[in-house]
Motif scaffolding. Structure first.
Motif, mmCIF file in Angstrom:
data_model
loop_
_atom_site.group_PDB
_atom_site.id
_atom_site.type_symbol
_atom_site.label_atom_id
_atom_site.label_comp_id
_atom_site.label_asym_id
_atom_site.label_seq_id
_atom_site.Cartn_x
_atom_site.Cartn_y
_atom_site.Cartn_z
ATOM 1 N N MET A 57 0.853 -1.189 0.000
ATOM 2 C CA MET A 57 0.000 0.000 0.000
ATOM 3 C C MET A 57 0.898 1.252 0.000
ATOM 4 O O MET A 57 1.820 1.338 0.820
ATOM 5 N N ASN A 58 0.672 2.207 -0.970
ATOM 6 C CA ASN A 58 1.529 3.396 -0.978
ATOM 7 C C ASN A 58 1.084 4.404 0.092
ATOM 8 O O ASN A 58 0.038 4.260 0.715
ATOM 9 N N SER A 59 1.929 5.469 0.284
ATOM 10 C CA SER A 59 1.677 6.342 1.429
ATOM 11 C C SER A 59 0.385 7.139 1.249
ATOM 12 O O SER A 59 -0.285 7.469 2.220
ATOM 13 N N THR A 67 -5.170 7.991 3.178
ATOM 14 C CA THR A 67 -6.631 7.963 2.991
ATOM 15 C C THR A 67 -7.274 7.003 3.985
ATOM 16 O O THR A 67 -8.289 7.316 4.616
ATOM 17 N N GLN A 68 -6.640 5.843 4.136
ATOM 18 C CA GLN A 68 -7.193 4.842 5.056
ATOM 19 C C GLN A 68 -7.238 5.388 6.484
ATOM 20 O O GLN A 68 -8.252 5.266 7.187
ATOM 21 N N PHE A 69 -6.153 6.042 6.913
ATOM 22 C CA PHE A 69 -6.125 6.537 8.293
ATOM 23 C C PHE A 69 -7.066 7.731 8.497
ATOM 24 O O PHE A 69 -7.627 7.897 9.579
ATOM 25 N N LYS A 70 -7.229 8.544 7.441
ATOM 26 C CA LYS A 70 -8.193 9.651 7.554
ATOM 27 C C LYS A 70 -9.594 9.094 7.791
ATOM 28 O O LYS A 70 -10.361 9.609 8.602
ATOM 29 N N GLN A 71 -9.908 8.042 7.055
ATOM 30 C CA GLN A 71 -11.244 7.426 7.229
ATOM 31 C C GLN A 71 -11.389 6.865 8.640
ATOM 32 O O GLN A 71 -12.430 7.013 9.285
ATOM 33 N N GLN A 72 -10.318 6.231 9.121
ATOM 34 C CA GLN A 72 -10.391 5.659 10.472
ATOM 35 C C GLN A 72 -10.542 6.772 11.513
ATOM 36 O O GLN A 72 -11.282 6.638 12.489
ATOM 37 N N ALA A 73 -9.816 7.887 11.304
ATOM 38 C CA ALA A 73 -9.898 9.010 12.251
ATOM 39 C C ALA A 73 -11.315 9.578 12.270
ATOM 40 O O ALA A 73 -11.855 9.937 13.322
#
Ligand SMILES: C[S@@+](CC[C@H](N)C(=O)[O-])C[C@H]1O[C@@H](n2cnc3c(N)ncnc32)[C@H](O)[C@@H]1O
Length: 338
Positions: A1-3, A8-14
């Motif tokens: 998975m690129n940065s 994007t993934q962590f923004k969604q989790q946040a």
């Protein structure tokens, strides 16, 4: 998975965490419940009806609107489907997710602070946040009550037998007493005694039993499982998510107590989240949360158990067991007979 995709993934989790934090305020402040009752209201009118501060409620309404818990028509708010689903008394309420999210944040902060000293403060960490403790019992009831009623209870032989004989059921670490209430509704002859260490839980258990008309059949006491004395042995002792709370302190003492306080032929019924034998099983999204629970249990002086450990502890008492597994092996019920 690129940065970029990681970001994007962590923004969604946040955003997911923020959403549950906002829901927590609405649940514990009674805002979802009050707005459901009012149908529609301005933020100041909602604050007044809920008996809360208008300054906070105005900001909460904006946040709850932003995260789609509320709809807005001008300055008038109403519940969106997600807000309805967060109401604690909605069918299949999502409330446990909001409470669990904030409880987990509290435990994460405590673990971070304890990493160096290695201190394990014990059960009292649950009572460190004034708004959390009253929601602990309802969270567990909403999370597990229906699983017990619809799936687990009908699968085991013990309860029907206890009812047929009008036996007494002891629930050690009873929380808000939901387990005995479910049994009392189902089995009309059954009597119950619940014990819990927190006054708050026992007060809720008594109040809920009273409001369901079970005062004659269900009793609740505040006390420590390690110091508890029964007047006479009983026929069924249940421990739901409670055995791991007393295991490290005195495993042999507890199992000897269970054996000695059961009548011959009586049952011990232990329900525990099942810690997997292989670490790789924790990667399963359905089991991930167990790993965090085990970390927060560590703070409280506990650890999660493998069902085989429980079976072995009963075997030391000469008690035979049967293990039932539910929810894809995540939940284990161990039934032991004296
Ligand atoms: C995870 S909760 C489960 C509550 C309840 N059985 C349920 O299923 O909802 C564990 C409970 O055990 C109680 N507990 C833990 N250690 C205890 C002790 N030594 N004596 C009495 N209660 C205890 C806690 O207060 C808490 O309510």
């Amino acid at each position: 998975m690129n940065s970029e995709s990681l970001k994007t993934q962590f923004k969604q989790q946040a955003q997911g965490a923020l959403s549950l934090n906002i829901a927590y305020i609405g649940v514990t402040g009674g805002l979802f419940t009050t707005l459901h009752r009012l149908g529609a209201a301005s933020a100041p009118a909602l604050a007044q009806a809920a008996g809360l501060d208008a300054g906070y409620v105005v900001r909460w309404c904006d946040a709850a609107y932003a995260f789609a818990y509320l709809e807005a028509d001008g300055d008038t708010f109403s519940l969106a489907p997600a807000g309805e689903a967060m109401r604690p008394d909605a069918p299949d309420s999502l409330m446990p997710m909001a409470v669990q999210a904030v409880l987990s944040a509290h435990m994460a902060e405590r673990a971070a602070g304890l990493l160096q000293s290695g201190e394990r403060p014990g059960e009292r960490v649950l009572a460190e946040r004034a708004t959390l403790l009253p929601w602990f019992g309802p969270m567990l009831e909403a999370g597990f009550g229906s699983l017990f009623e619809k799936t687990i209870c009908p699968a085991g032989p013990a309860c029907a037998e206890v009812d047929a004989r009008g036996w007494l059921v002891l629930d050690l670490g009873c929380g808000n007493g939901w387990y005995l209430r479910v049994l009392a509704r189902r089995f009309t002859q059954l009597r119950g005694l619940g014990l819990d260490g927190f006054d708050e839980n026992v007060t809720q258990a008594r109040e809920r039993a009273r409001s369901e008309g079970f005062t004659e059949r269900l009793n609740f006491e505040q006390g420590d499982i390690h110091d508890f004395t029964l007047k006479a042995p009983v026929d069924l002792i249940a421990m739901n998510r409670a055995l791991h709370h007393v295991w490290e302190h005195d495993r042999t003492g507890i199992f000897t107590w269970l054996h000695d306080n059961l009548n011959p032929g009586g049952y011990a019924v232990i329900w525990e989240p099942a810690w997997p034998a292989e670490r790789s099983a924790l990667r399963d999204p359905a089991r991930r949360a167990l790993s965090f629970q085990n970390l927060s249990e560590y703070i409280q002086g506990n650890h999660l158990l493998q069902p085989e450990e429980i079976v072995a502890a009963f075997a030391e008492q000469g008690m035979h067991t049967q293990v039932y597994r539910f929810v894809g092996d995540n939940e284990a019920v161990i039934v032991a007979r004296r």
